[in-house]
Design a protein around this motif. Sequence first.
Motif, PDB file in Angstrom:
ATOM      1  N   SER A  94       5.208  -9.815   6.503  1.00 21.30           N
ATOM      2  CA  SER A  94       6.206 -10.669   5.857  1.00 21.30           C
ATOM      3  C   SER A  94       7.441  -9.911   5.391  1.00 21.30           C
ATOM      4  O   SER A  94       8.424 -10.529   5.008  1.00 21.30           O
ATOM      5  CB  SER A  94       5.580 -11.378   4.653  1.00 21.30           C
ATOM      6  OG  SER A  94       5.244 -10.435   3.651  1.00 21.30           O
ATOM      7  N   ASP A  95       7.383  -8.580   5.390  1.00 23.23           N
ATOM      8  CA  ASP A  95       8.469  -7.731   4.887  1.00 23.23           C
ATOM      9  C   ASP A  95       8.736  -7.982   3.398  1.00 23.23           C
ATOM     10  O   ASP A  95       9.828  -7.774   2.914  1.00 23.23           O
ATOM     11  CB  ASP A  95       9.734  -7.914   5.716  1.00 23.23           C
ATOM     12  CG  ASP A  95      10.492  -6.608   5.893  1.00 23.23           C
ATOM     13  OD1 ASP A  95       9.843  -5.549   5.877  1.00 23.23           O
ATOM     14  OD2 ASP A  95      11.725  -6.647   6.047  1.00 23.23           O
ATOM     15  N   THR A  96       7.705  -8.446   2.698  1.00 20.70           N
ATOM     16  CA  THR A  96       7.799  -8.727   1.265  1.00 20.70           C
ATOM     17  C   THR A  96       7.428  -7.483   0.469  1.00 20.70           C
ATOM     18  O   THR A  96       6.442  -6.813   0.793  1.00 20.70           O
ATOM     19  CB  THR A  96       6.827  -9.866   0.887  1.00 20.70           C
ATOM     20  OG1 THR A  96       7.144 -11.010   1.658  1.00 20.70           O
ATOM     21  CG2 THR A  96       6.901 -10.198  -0.587  1.00 20.70           C
ATOM     22  N   ALA A  97       8.220  -7.188  -0.561  1.00 18.91           N
ATOM     23  CA  ALA A  97       7.900  -6.070  -1.444  1.00 18.91           C
ATOM     24  C   ALA A  97       6.663  -6.421  -2.261  1.00 18.91           C
ATOM     25  O   ALA A  97       6.628  -7.446  -2.941  1.00 18.91           O
ATOM     26  CB  ALA A  97       9.070  -5.769  -2.354  1.00 18.91           C
ATOM     27  N   LEU A  98       5.640  -5.570  -2.174  1.00 16.79           N
ATOM     28  CA  LEU A  98       4.393  -5.804  -2.903  1.00 16.79           C
ATOM     29  C   LEU A  98       4.396  -5.113  -4.258  1.00 16.79           C
ATOM     30  O   LEU A  98       3.969  -5.675  -5.251  1.00 16.79           O
ATOM     31  CB  LEU A  98       3.200  -5.331  -2.083  1.00 16.79           C
ATOM     32  CG  LEU A  98       3.020  -6.024  -0.738  1.00 16.79           C
ATOM     33  CD1 LEU A  98       1.883  -5.384   0.041  1.00 16.79           C
ATOM     34  CD2 LEU A  98       2.776  -7.511  -0.946  1.00 16.79           C
ATOM     35  N   HIS A  99       4.849  -3.856  -4.282  1.00 11.83           N
ATOM     36  CA  HIS A  99       4.978  -3.140  -5.540  1.00 11.83           C
ATOM     37  C   HIS A  99       5.844  -1.902  -5.353  1.00 11.83           C
ATOM     38  O   HIS A  99       6.194  -1.533  -4.245  1.00 11.83           O
ATOM     39  CB  HIS A  99       3.624  -2.817  -6.175  1.00 11.83           C
ATOM     40  CG  HIS A  99       2.785  -1.855  -5.410  1.00 11.83           C
ATOM     41  ND1 HIS A  99       1.987  -2.216  -4.375  1.00 11.83           N
ATOM     42  CD2 HIS A  99       2.605  -0.513  -5.560  1.00 11.83           C
ATOM     43  CE1 HIS A  99       1.353  -1.156  -3.898  1.00 11.83           C
ATOM     44  NE2 HIS A  99       1.717  -0.118  -4.602  1.00 11.83           N
TER      45      HIS A  99
ATOM     46  N   ALA B  18      -0.143   0.410   8.834  1.00  8.77           N
ATOM     47  CA  ALA B  18      -0.584  -0.981   8.746  1.00  8.77           C
ATOM     48  C   ALA B  18      -1.665  -1.136   7.690  1.00  8.77           C
ATOM     49  O   ALA B  18      -2.548  -0.289   7.589  1.00  8.77           O
ATOM     50  CB  ALA B  18      -1.079  -1.460  10.099  1.00  8.77           C
ATOM     51  N   PRO B  19      -1.555  -2.128   6.857  1.00  7.87           N
ATOM     52  CA  PRO B  19      -0.632  -3.266   6.880  1.00  7.87           C
ATOM     53  C   PRO B  19       0.603  -3.081   6.001  1.00  7.87           C
ATOM     54  O   PRO B  19       1.271  -4.057   5.653  1.00  7.87           O
ATOM     55  CB  PRO B  19      -1.497  -4.401   6.327  1.00  7.87           C
ATOM     56  CG  PRO B  19      -2.352  -3.714   5.293  1.00  7.87           C
ATOM     57  CD  PRO B  19      -2.629  -2.334   5.879  1.00  7.87           C
ATOM     58  N   TYR B  20       0.945  -1.835   5.662  1.00  8.78           N
ATOM     59  CA  TYR B  20       2.054  -1.585   4.744  1.00  8.78           C
ATOM     60  C   TYR B  20       3.145  -0.726   5.359  1.00  8.78           C
ATOM     61  O   TYR B  20       2.906   0.044   6.285  1.00  8.78           O
ATOM     62  CB  TYR B  20       1.551  -0.879   3.477  1.00  8.78           C
ATOM     63  CG  TYR B  20       0.419  -1.592   2.801  1.00  8.78           C
ATOM     64  CD1 TYR B  20       0.593  -2.848   2.245  1.00  8.78           C
ATOM     65  CD2 TYR B  20      -0.838  -1.009   2.726  1.00  8.78           C
ATOM     66  CE1 TYR B  20      -0.456  -3.516   1.635  1.00  8.78           C
ATOM     67  CE2 TYR B  20      -1.893  -1.662   2.114  1.00  8.78           C
ATOM     68  CZ  TYR B  20      -1.689  -2.921   1.573  1.00  8.78           C
ATOM     69  OH  TYR B  20      -2.734  -3.576   0.972  1.00  8.78           O
ATOM     70  N   ALA B  21       4.342  -0.857   4.780  1.00 10.66           N
ATOM     71  CA  ALA B  21       5.452   0.048   5.048  1.00 10.66           C
ATOM     72  C   ALA B  21       5.842   0.668   3.713  1.00 10.66           C
ATOM     73  O   ALA B  21       5.777   0.009   2.667  1.00 10.66           O
ATOM     74  CB  ALA B  21       6.638  -0.687   5.652  1.00 10.66           C
TER      75      ALA B  21
END
Length: 69
Positions: free
Chosen positions: A12-17, A54-57
């Motif tokens: 989603s390219d959403t910032a998680l933290h 994956a699943p993070y950038a």
Amino acid sequence: MNTYVTVLDLESDTALHRFGPFLNASTARVAAAAKAARVLVWHKDGDLWRAEAAPYAYLVPADPTTELP
């Protein structure tokens, strides 16, 4: 200047933290790899370092360059 690591969801390219602060981009990248518990391959694009595991950038702002007189 303090540097922070931003963790994004790759789908989603959403910032998680965001975590930090760190003294510079180099220490922030080392901390991101420790948090990911794996070796991260970093790519610099302009003023931003990015690594994907994956699943993070993981995003880290590059340190500003200093111009010599």
